[in-house]
Design a protein around this motif. Sequence first.
Motif, PDB file in Angstrom:
ATOM      1  N   VAL A   1       0.837  -1.204   0.000  1.00 38.00           N
ATOM      2  CA  VAL A   1       0.000   0.000   0.000  1.00 38.00           C
ATOM      3  C   VAL A   1       0.870   1.251   0.000  1.00 38.00           C
ATOM      4  O   VAL A   1       0.594   2.214  -0.725  1.00 38.00           O
ATOM      5  N   PHE A   2       1.927   1.248   0.804  1.00 41.31           N
ATOM      6  CA  PHE A   2       2.814   2.420   0.856  1.00 41.31           C
ATOM      7  C   PHE A   2       3.388   2.713  -0.531  1.00 41.31           C
ATOM      8  O   PHE A   2       3.359   3.865  -1.001  1.00 41.31           O
ATOM      9  N   LEU A   3       3.903   1.688  -1.193  1.00 43.11           N
ATOM     10  CA  LEU A   3       4.513   1.910  -2.504  1.00 43.11           C
ATOM     11  C   LEU A   3       3.466   2.221  -3.569  1.00 43.11           C
ATOM     12  O   LEU A   3       3.732   2.991  -4.508  1.00 43.11           O
ATOM     13  N   HIS A   4       2.274   1.638  -3.437  1.00 42.44           N
ATOM     14  CA  HIS A   4       1.186   1.965  -4.368  1.00 42.44           C
ATOM     15  C   HIS A   4       0.848   3.458  -4.272  1.00 42.44           C
ATOM     16  O   HIS A   4       0.774   4.162  -5.295  1.00 42.44           O
ATOM     17  N   GLU A   5       0.640   3.926  -3.044  1.00 39.28           N
ATOM     18  CA  GLU A   5       0.306   5.337  -2.862  1.00 39.28           C
ATOM     19  C   GLU A   5       1.480   6.238  -3.237  1.00 39.28           C
ATOM     20  O   GLU A   5       1.283   7.356  -3.721  1.00 39.28           O
ATOM     21  N   PHE A   6       2.705   5.741  -3.019  1.00 38.99           N
ATOM     22  CA  PHE A   6       3.879   6.531  -3.414  1.00 38.99           C
ATOM     23  C   PHE A   6       3.917   6.717  -4.930  1.00 38.99           C
ATOM     24  O   PHE A   6       4.402   7.745  -5.423  1.00 38.99           O
ATOM     25  N   GLY A   7       3.399   5.741  -5.677  1.00 42.85           N
ATOM     26  CA  GLY A   7       3.322   5.889  -7.127  1.00 42.85           C
ATOM     27  C   GLY A   7       2.461   7.080  -7.515  1.00 42.85           C
ATOM     28  O   GLY A   7       2.828   7.874  -8.393  1.00 42.85           O
ATOM     29  N   HIS A   8       1.297   7.219  -6.846  1.00 47.37           N
ATOM     30  CA  HIS A   8       0.458   8.407  -7.090  1.00 47.37           C
ATOM     31  C   HIS A   8       1.201   9.676  -6.669  1.00 47.37           C
ATOM     32  O   HIS A   8       1.185  10.685  -7.381  1.00 47.37           O
ATOM     33  N   PHE A   9       1.834   9.612  -5.485  1.00 51.42           N
ATOM     34  CA  PHE A   9       2.542  10.769  -4.934  1.00 51.42           C
ATOM     35  C   PHE A   9       3.651  11.244  -5.884  1.00 51.42           C
ATOM     36  O   PHE A   9       3.790  12.441  -6.150  1.00 51.42           O
ATOM     37  N   PHE A  10       4.410  10.298  -6.395  1.00 51.51           N
ATOM     38  CA  PHE A  10       5.559  10.639  -7.247  1.00 51.51           C
ATOM     39  C   PHE A  10       5.127  11.423  -8.478  1.00 51.51           C
ATOM     40  O   PHE A  10       5.693  12.474  -8.799  1.00 51.51           O
ATOM     41  N   PHE A  11       4.117  10.934  -9.170  1.00 49.80           N
ATOM     42  CA  PHE A  11       3.703  11.608 -10.406  1.00 49.80           C
ATOM     43  C   PHE A  11       2.983  12.927 -10.101  1.00 49.80           C
ATOM     44  O   PHE A  11       3.076  13.882 -10.881  1.00 49.80           O
ATOM     45  N   ALA A  12       2.280  12.976  -8.969  1.00 51.86           N
ATOM     46  CA  ALA A  12       1.635  14.234  -8.592  1.00 51.86           C
ATOM     47  C   ALA A  12       2.686  15.317  -8.355  1.00 51.86           C
ATOM     48  O   ALA A  12       2.573  16.445  -8.861  1.00 51.86           O
ATOM     49  N   LYS A  13       3.727  14.976  -7.599  1.00 49.43           N
ATOM     50  CA  LYS A  13       4.790  15.958  -7.329  1.00 49.43           C
ATOM     51  C   LYS A  13       5.575  16.274  -8.601  1.00 49.43           C
ATOM     52  O   LYS A  13       6.039  17.411  -8.775  1.00 49.43           O
ATOM     53  N   LEU A  14       5.711  15.290  -9.482  1.00 53.86           N
ATOM     54  CA  LEU A  14       6.424  15.517 -10.741  1.00 53.86           C
ATOM     55  C   LEU A  14       5.745  16.607 -11.566  1.00 53.86           C
ATOM     56  O   LEU A  14       6.413  17.430 -12.203  1.00 53.86           O
ATOM     57  N   PHE A  15       4.402  16.619 -11.504  1.00 52.69           N
ATOM     58  CA  PHE A  15       3.640  17.608 -12.271  1.00 52.69           C
ATOM     59  C   PHE A  15       3.205  18.790 -11.399  1.00 52.69           C
ATOM     60  O   PHE A  15       2.300  19.534 -11.773  1.00 52.69           O
ATOM     61  N   LYS A  16       3.862  18.928 -10.232  1.00 55.23           N
ATOM     62  CA  LYS A  16       3.640  20.068  -9.333  1.00 55.23           C
ATOM     63  C   LYS A  16       2.190  20.157  -8.847  1.00 55.23           C
ATOM     64  O   LYS A  16       1.618  21.267  -8.714  1.00 55.23           O
ATOM     65  N   VAL A  17       1.593  19.020  -8.610  1.00 53.47           N
ATOM     66  CA  VAL A  17       0.254  18.951  -8.020  1.00 53.47           C
ATOM     67  C   VAL A  17       0.405  18.725  -6.515  1.00 53.47           C
ATOM     68  O   VAL A  17       1.197  17.882  -6.087  1.00 53.47           O
ATOM     69  N   ARG A  18      -0.341  19.442  -5.726  1.00 53.71           N
ATOM     70  CA  ARG A  18      -0.220  19.315  -4.277  1.00 53.71           C
ATOM     71  C   ARG A  18      -0.774  17.985  -3.784  1.00 53.71           C
ATOM     72  O   ARG A  18      -1.845  17.538  -4.220  1.00 53.71           O
ATOM     73  N   VAL A  19      -0.043  17.376  -2.866  1.00 53.67           N
ATOM     74  CA  VAL A  19      -0.512  16.177  -2.168  1.00 53.67           C
ATOM     75  C   VAL A  19      -0.791  16.606  -0.734  1.00 53.67           C
ATOM     76  O   VAL A  19       0.131  16.938   0.019  1.00 53.67           O
ATOM     77  N   GLU A  20      -2.057  16.654  -0.362  1.00 48.66           N
ATOM     78  CA  GLU A  20      -2.438  17.191   0.946  1.00 48.66           C
ATOM     79  C   GLU A  20      -2.071  16.248   2.085  1.00 48.66           C
ATOM     80  O   GLU A  20      -1.606  16.689   3.136  1.00 48.66           O
ATOM     81  N   LYS A  21      -2.295  14.939   1.881  1.00 45.17           N
ATOM     82  CA  LYS A  21      -2.008  13.973   2.941  1.00 45.17           C
ATOM     83  C   LYS A  21      -1.431  12.694   2.342  1.00 45.17           C
ATOM     84  O   LYS A  21      -1.815  12.278   1.242  1.00 45.17           O
ATOM     85  N   PHE A  22      -0.533  12.083   3.089  1.00 45.83           N
ATOM     86  CA  PHE A  22       0.000  10.766   2.722  1.00 45.83           C
ATOM     87  C   PHE A  22       0.009   9.943   4.014  1.00 45.83           C
ATOM     88  O   PHE A  22       0.792  10.219   4.921  1.00 45.83           O
ATOM     89  N   TYR A  23      -0.865   8.945   4.067  1.00 47.05           N
ATOM     90  CA  TYR A  23      -1.028   8.176   5.312  1.00 47.05           C
ATOM     91  C   TYR A  23      -0.825   6.684   5.091  1.00 47.05           C
ATOM     92  O   TYR A  23      -1.325   6.105   4.119  1.00 47.05           O
ATOM     93  N   MET A  24      -0.054   6.110   6.014  1.00 49.74           N
ATOM     94  CA  MET A  24       0.038   4.657   6.115  1.00 49.74           C
ATOM     95  C   MET A  24      -1.014   4.219   7.128  1.00 49.74           C
ATOM     96  O   MET A  24      -1.003   4.700   8.272  1.00 49.74           O
ATOM     97  N   PHE A  25      -1.938   3.365   6.711  1.00 50.72           N
ATOM     98  CA  PHE A  25      -3.102   2.944   7.491  1.00 50.72           C
ATOM     99  C   PHE A  25      -4.136   4.084   7.520  1.00 50.72           C
ATOM    100  O   PHE A  25      -3.814   5.242   7.271  1.00 50.72           O
ATOM    101  N   PHE A  26      -5.354   3.720   7.829  1.00 50.37           N
ATOM    102  CA  PHE A  26      -6.429   4.703   7.905  1.00 50.37           C
ATOM    103  C   PHE A  26      -6.470   5.321   9.303  1.00 50.37           C
ATOM    104  O   PHE A  26      -6.049   4.701  10.284  1.00 50.37           O
ATOM    105  N   ASN A  27      -7.007   6.539   9.365  1.00 50.94           N
ATOM    106  CA  ASN A  27      -6.951   7.286  10.621  1.00 50.94           C
ATOM    107  C   ASN A  27      -8.274   7.949  10.984  1.00 50.94           C
ATOM    108  O   ASN A  27      -8.350   9.176  11.119  1.00 50.94           O
TER     109      ASN A  27
END
Length: 496
Positions: A19-45
Motif C-alpha cells: 500500500v505504501f509503494l502503491h500510494e507513493f506511485g500516485h505521490f511521485f507523479f503528482a509531485k512531478l507535475f507540481k500537483v499538491r498532495v495534501e495527505k500521505f497516510y500509512m493505514f487509515f486514521n
Amino acid sequence: METFLIKTLQLILSLSILVFLHEFGHFFFAKLFKVRVEKFYMFFNPKISIVRAKKINGKWSVKFFAPNVPPSERQAMNSQGVGMVDAKGKPIMEPIPLDELPDDDWRKHPESTEWGVGWLPLGGYCKIAGMIDESMDKTQMAAPPQPWEYRAQSVWKRLPIITGGVFVNFILAMVIYAAVLFTWGKEYLPFENAHYGFQFSPTMIKNGFQHGDKILSVDNQAVEQQSDFIEKILIDGGREVQVLRDDSLLVNVALPEDFAQQILASGESGLITIRFPFVVEEVQSGTPAYNAQLQKNDSIVAINEKSCSMYQDIAAALDEHAGNEILVSFYRKGELHHVPMSLTESGKMGVILRPLYTFFETKRIEYGLLESVPAGISLGWNTLVSYVKQFKLVFTKEGSKQLGGFGSIGKLFPAVWDWQIFWNMTAFLSLILAFMNFLPIPALDGGHVMFLLYEIITGRKPGDKFMERAQIIGMLLLFALLIYANGNDIFKAFFK
C-alpha cells in the motif's frame, strides 16, 4: 495463537509495503507535475492518528496520538451574517481564508504534505488536491480550479498520476521476483521424480484418479510440476489426463466439463500432494512412540498387520484407531519389527517425520544477477496472466462462494516466518493489487482511467456531479464486496 500472530504480522507487513509503494506511485507523479498532495497516510486514521507530521516554514512539526486536523472550511454567511443553507437545509460550506488562520495551524500551509500513520491497519491513502476521491471534499471542488490541483492538469498529466500506483505495484512484483530468484534460485520436484505417485483430494478421486497415480500429461502435453498441472485442468480446461497406475498401466482420466465448478464447490485446496514413506526423523519424549521405543530412521510399513508404508495411508490409519492400541510394523536396519502402541486421543504417535524432499531428487535452477532480471519479469508476467485467467471463475456460482477477505489472504502465509515465502507472497499480492485496482470500477484507479479515456475520445470531461455520484456508487460496490468477502471468511471459520 502463536500461528495466528505470525500469519497476521506477515499479512500486515506485506500489505503495508504494498500500500505504501502503491500510494507513493500516485505521490511521485503528482509531485512531478507540481500537483499538491495534501495527505500521505500509512493505514487509515478515523478521528485520530498515531503520528502525523508536517513541514512548516522549513521546520518539522510532529504530533502523536492527536485528533486529526479539521477540514479547512466553515459555513458561508449571507450579507446579514446568517449562515447559508441549501435547498435541503444543509449548511453551505466555504474554504477558510488562509490569512484568517494562525501561523501554527497546519491548514495555513496547504503546500506542504501532511505525513502520518493511522491506527486502522487496513490500507492507506494519498490525498491529492482537486481530485474527487473517497474523501469527497465537496467544498474544495465547489471552488474554482487552482493551478496546483489535479483537476486543473491536462488529461495527459492526470493519466500517469492515476496509474502511478498500479505501475509501481506491477514493477515491484517483477523486482521482488527477480530478487527472490537471485537469492534463493528456483527448486521444485519434477513429476517424473515423484516415484511414489500422488495423493488426491476426494473430488479428484470421484472423477477417476486413484491414490498412487503418477501424472504424465494433460491432453497429451507433458506437465513437469504441480502448478502447471493445476493450471491446465482448472484454468485452461484440460480434459484428458494421462496417468501411470500401479507402475505398469497407462490410464486416461476424462474430466467433465464442470470439473472446475466441482472443485470450487468442494472448497478443496490441496488437490494433489506427493506421497512419501513414513520414516521417523525424531521421537518426542513421553509420547506413545517414545514408550514403544521407536528410533530415528525406523520405517513404518504396516498398522495392525495391514500393509501401508506411505505417510498419507498411515496417517489415515492412525486417525481411524485414535485412542486405541495398535500393532506397528517397521523396518530397522533391514530387520522387520512389530511393537504394540497406544495412540493418543487425537491419533498421534509423537514423531517428527523425515523431510519430504529427502526422498526425491529435486530440480534446482540458480540465477546470476543478470539472469534473474529477465527471469523475474517472465515469472511475474506469467503469474499475472494465470491470475487473470483464474479471475473468470469468480463470476460462477461456486467461485463467488470462495471469495475471501483478509482472513483468506492471511492463510496464504506460512505458520512459521520464512522470508522466501513471504517475499513470493508479497510479489503475488502486488500483482493482485495492481490488477484489482485497474478494474474499471468507479472509486478504483481503473474507474478514473475509464473516465480519462472517455475524455480523450470525446474531448469532454465528465461533470463533477457525475464524478461524485460515480465515486459514491463505486465505494458502495467496494464496501459490499469487502463485507461479502470477509463475511465468507467468518462463515467458513464458524460453520465449516
